[in-house]
Design a protein around this motif. Sequence first.
Motif, mmCIF file in Angstrom:
data_model
loop_
_atom_site.group_PDB
_atom_site.id
_atom_site.type_symbol
_atom_site.label_atom_id
_atom_site.label_comp_id
_atom_site.label_asym_id
_atom_site.label_seq_id
_atom_site.Cartn_x
_atom_site.Cartn_y
_atom_site.Cartn_z
ATOM 1 N N ARG A 108 8.221 13.878 10.679
ATOM 2 C CA ARG A 108 7.621 12.570 10.409
ATOM 3 C C ARG A 108 6.106 12.707 10.415
ATOM 4 N N VAL A 109 5.459 12.101 9.405
ATOM 5 C CA VAL A 109 4.000 12.164 9.278
ATOM 6 C C VAL A 109 3.375 11.317 10.381
ATOM 7 N N THR A 110 2.464 11.931 11.160
ATOM 8 C CA THR A 110 1.796 11.207 12.245
ATOM 9 C C THR A 110 0.315 10.990 11.978
ATOM 10 N N ALA A 132 -1.965 16.781 6.044
ATOM 11 C CA ALA A 132 -1.133 15.789 6.724
ATOM 12 C C ALA A 132 -0.669 16.403 8.033
ATOM 13 N N VAL A 133 -0.716 15.625 9.107
ATOM 14 C CA VAL A 133 -0.229 16.082 10.407
ATOM 15 C C VAL A 133 1.212 15.594 10.531
ATOM 16 N N GLU A 180 3.939 19.993 16.341
ATOM 17 C CA GLU A 180 3.191 19.107 15.460
ATOM 18 C C GLU A 180 2.240 19.992 14.666
ATOM 19 N N LEU A 181 2.429 20.027 13.343
ATOM 20 C CA LEU A 181 1.674 20.942 12.494
ATOM 21 C C LEU A 181 0.836 20.207 11.473
ATOM 22 N N GLN A 203 9.025 9.885 6.459
ATOM 23 C CA GLN A 203 9.910 10.968 6.870
ATOM 24 C C GLN A 203 9.872 12.008 5.760
ATOM 25 N N VAL A 204 9.672 13.269 6.129
ATOM 26 C CA VAL A 204 9.517 14.343 5.160
ATOM 27 C C VAL A 204 10.398 15.526 5.528
ATOM 28 N N THR A 205 10.587 16.409 4.560
ATOM 29 C CA THR A 205 11.258 17.662 4.822
ATOM 30 C C THR A 205 10.370 18.784 4.291
ATOM 31 N N HIS A 206 10.316 19.875 5.032
ATOM 32 C CA HIS A 206 9.499 21.021 4.679
ATOM 33 C C HIS A 206 10.426 22.222 4.515
#
Length: 73
Positions: free
Chosen positions: A42-44, A52-53, A60-61, A32-35
């Motif tokens: 969440r990293v997929t 990282a997607v 989805e970036l 789980q990340v914050t930008h």
Amino acid sequence: MTKPAAPKRHLPTSPFKAPATLPPKQFAVGDQVTHDMYGLGRVTGIEEGIAAVVDFGSAELRILSPYSKMTKL
């Protein structure tokens, strides 16, 4: 004034300490990340050393390394 294109290199004969280099950020699928711009996600997917997607819910970036605006929670 403009910013130099590359950081100044440290000379071995310099009386000053070399600047500390931080290890590159590492993310794994499921983290789980914050930008700073996109918020919570969440990293997929991971492209080693490249990007990282991340699924931010609305989109989805693909976030490119060195992930300066992204932190792991």
